[in-house]
Design a protein around this motif. Structure first.
Motif, mmCIF file in Angstrom:
data_model
loop_
_atom_site.group_PDB
_atom_site.id
_atom_site.type_symbol
_atom_site.label_atom_id
_atom_site.label_comp_id
_atom_site.label_asym_id
_atom_site.label_seq_id
_atom_site.Cartn_x
_atom_site.Cartn_y
_atom_site.Cartn_z
ATOM 1 N N GLU A 216 -8.092 5.899 7.823
ATOM 2 C CA GLU A 216 -7.391 4.582 8.822
ATOM 3 C C GLU A 216 -7.345 3.002 8.676
ATOM 4 O O GLU A 216 -7.523 2.221 7.946
ATOM 5 N N LEU A 217 -9.066 3.215 7.567
ATOM 6 C CA LEU A 217 -9.936 1.568 7.738
ATOM 7 C C LEU A 217 -8.912 1.421 6.463
ATOM 8 O O LEU A 217 -8.641 -0.084 6.554
ATOM 9 N N LYS B 185 -6.335 1.734 5.280
ATOM 10 C CA LYS B 185 -4.889 1.910 5.541
ATOM 11 C C LYS B 185 -4.351 -0.535 6.027
ATOM 12 O O LYS B 185 -3.315 -0.808 6.032
ATOM 13 N N LYS B 186 -5.433 0.081 6.672
ATOM 14 C CA LYS B 186 -5.682 -1.517 7.840
ATOM 15 C C LYS B 186 -6.054 -2.926 6.441
ATOM 16 O O LYS B 186 -5.707 -4.056 7.097
ATOM 17 N N TRP B 187 -6.899 -2.080 5.354
ATOM 18 C CA TRP B 187 -7.473 -3.452 4.714
ATOM 19 C C TRP B 187 -5.980 -3.954 3.439
ATOM 20 O O TRP B 187 -5.357 -3.521 3.399
ATOM 21 N N THR B 188 -6.599 -5.551 3.721
ATOM 22 C CA THR B 188 -5.557 -6.105 2.227
ATOM 23 C C THR B 188 -6.262 -5.839 1.577
ATOM 24 O O THR B 188 -7.043 -4.682 1.078
#
Length: 568
Positions: A14-15, A17-20
């Motif tokens: 999940e992290l 996927k959220k990171w740029t």
């Protein structure tokens, strides 16, 4: 536990996927850098560390080159750092290299090749320090000795006494070493190896002297008892002296043969004896000489000697002169007292005297030379005997042929060497050996007729063989010439017989032809009509053609007739 891992994995996804994109690149870079750093640390820690051969760097380039050359000869793996330190790949190699350097006296001055146990604690006592020092030295010494190729095992026992207040009360340091040589080693008989082991032990223990070292083998035999080997050393010294003497004699013999061999040929020169007496005295000679002082040096360009010298040069003069003239005076005692002058001197009162004294001291300078020479082997006397043979000359008759005896041997005449040649040969020999009359050298050169019986017999046999070969060749040539002459005569006779037979055949053919012609003429005269058949006419024409050909080419016809006769 599995549930926790699943939750952590879900959270990481999940992290992620959220990171740029930038955050992801930074995370990957950090992970890769950490992995690479851990790998480098592991590699550095795992790689073997180099062991120093000597604890201090070597600053002398010449000594460093000597050490490097010796280690290369032994085939050891080592490296030299930028500051001049010698490094080995492992500890056994370093120990072996140290042993070699100690044995060959290549350890630099001020370098300690052995490392002691470095124990530094607040609670350690002096006794423990001494015990650790002794254990360190013993352990290191045993490791060094075991690293030698000639030693299988070793036991070292050191006795290092405590320091005493006064030097005369100090007990010496002693060492007892027992070695077990490897099978096939010659360390028991090789004095050089034993001395190297003794030096290694001496340098390992501070204050240890050679006389306090005992090296034994497993049987209890003392290996470093060099005093017991004095007789052997004396024999070895005598052997070396004898070898030196033989070497000088061989050199002199070669020089004599080189000087006379080109003149008289080597087979005519024989040296029955040459004796070189050497002075092997080991002594120191001090010599003081006084010589004149040269004031004018000789000019080498002039044909005469113009050197001028004086025996000495005045350095200083001292002159003392004293003169006295007048009445002698003898002092008396105090007034009213009788003087103490003896009666003999009282009689001299009133005499007028004269006194003169002169003292001259002159200091001169002279040339003084003080020479100190260390005695070394020198030639004391040379004795040489050389025998020279004359020349055997063959005798020839008036026709230039070699004269022979009735038994077929060659007649020879012996021509001895002239006295002038003997004198010249003796001068050459004296020059070749460095003749010195003051030294008492003896050079003898004599003309002695050598026994050439065997050589002359071989020459006679060779001469007879050559004569036999020449005789056989002569008879063979005469036989060949006779056969050639007989062949030529046979050919001439054969040709003559053939020529006469050919003439006889030609004469018969001519007579037959004449008879035919006469018969034809008689038939024509009688006008006889003879009827001839075709065969007779052809035969008649053939005869006429043959007659014509025989007239034109008689040799061909004769050859043809000869062939017919041979066929018949």
């Amino acid at each position: 536990m599995n549930e926790w891992f699943k939750k952590m994995a879900t959270r990481v996804r999940e992290l992620w996927k959220k990171w740029t994109l930038v955050q992801r690149i930074v995370l990957i870079s950090v992970v890769v850098g950490a992995v690479v750093g851990i790998g480098l640390i592991f590699t550095i820690n795992v790689s073997p560390a180099l062991v120093p051969i000597l604890t201090q760097p070597i600053t002398d380039e010449t000594q460093l080159n000597r050490i490097v050359t010796r280690l290369d000869q032994e085939g050891l793996a080592y490296s030299v750092s930028a500051d001049g330190r010698l490094l080995a790949q492992d500890r056994p190699t370093a120990l072996e290299a140290r042993a070699i350097l100690v044995r060959e006296d290549l350890v630099p001055t001020g370098t300690d090749p052995w490392e002691l146990f470095d124990i530094d604690r607040w609670t350690i006592t002096d006794f423990e320090r001494n015990v650790n020092l002794r254990r360190a030295i013993t352990s290191q010494l045993e490791q060094h000795i075991k690293a030698l190729a000639d030693v299988d095992n070793v036991t070292v026992s050191l006795v290092i006494p405590e320091d005493s207040l006064f030097a005369e009360d100090q007990d010496p340091t002693t060492a007892a070493v027992t070695i077990i040589p490897r099978p096939g080693s010659d360390i028991r008989e090789n004095r050089q190896k034993v001395e190297g082991l003794e030096k290694l032990i001496q340098f390992a223990v501070p204050g240890l002297q050679k006389e306090n070292i005992s090296i034994t083998d497993e049987t209890g035999r003392i290996l470093n008892d060099f005093l017991a080997l004095q007789d052997f050393d004396q024999l070895e010294l005598s052997r070396r002296e004898l070898e030196l003497k033989r070497s000088l004699e061989r050199q002199y013999v070669a020089a004599i043969r080189s000087a006379l061999g080109q003149i008289f040929t080597s087979r005519r020169v024989e040296i029955p004896n040459i004796e070189v007496t050497l002075d092997m005295g080991n002594r120191t000679i001090e010599k003081e000489e006084f010589s004149p002082i040269v004031t004018v040096v000789d000019n080498p360009l002039t044909p005469f000697d113009e050197t001028e010298y004086v025996l000495n040069i005045t350095r200083s003069n001292e002159t003392f002169a004293e003169a006295y003239q007048g009445t002698g005076f003898n002092p008396q005692g105090p007034p009213g007292q009788e003087g103490q002058t003896p009666p003999a001197y009282q009689d001299l009162e009133g005499i007028v005297g004269s006194y003169t004294r002169e003292n001259i001291v002159t200091n001169n300078e002279i040339n003084r030379t003080l020479t100190t020479e260390q005695g070394s082997p020198a030639v004391q006397r040379i004795s040489v005997a050389v025998a020279l043979d004359g020349v055997w000359v063959r005798e020839y008759d008036g026709n230039g042929r070699v004269r022979t005896n009735p038994d077929g041997s060659i007649v020879r005449t012996y021509v001895p060497i002239t006295p002038e040649q003997l004198g010249a040969a003796q001068e050459l020999v004296e020059s070749a050996v460095g003749y010195s009359r003051i030294r008492g050298d003896l050079v003898t050169v004599r003309n002695i007729q050598f026994d050439r019986t065997v050589e002359h017999r071989e020459e006679d046999l060779e001469f007879q063989r050559q004569q036999n070969v020449q005789t056989i060749l002569l008879w063979v040539m005469v036989s060949l010439a006779s056969l050639l002459a007989l062949f030529i005569v046979f050919r001439l006779i054969t040709r003559e017989i053939e020529r006469r037979r050919r003439l006889r055949e030609e004469e018969l053919a001519r007579q037959h032809q004449a008879m035919r012609e006469a018969a034809l003429r008689s038939a024509e005269e009688e006008s006889a009509e003879v009827e001839m058949s075709v065969e007779d006419r052809a035969r008649l024409e053939m005869q006429e053609n043959a007659i014509n050909i025989a007239r034109e080419h008689p040799e061909d016809v004769a050859q043809l007739i000869r062939g017919w006769l041979i066929e018949e």
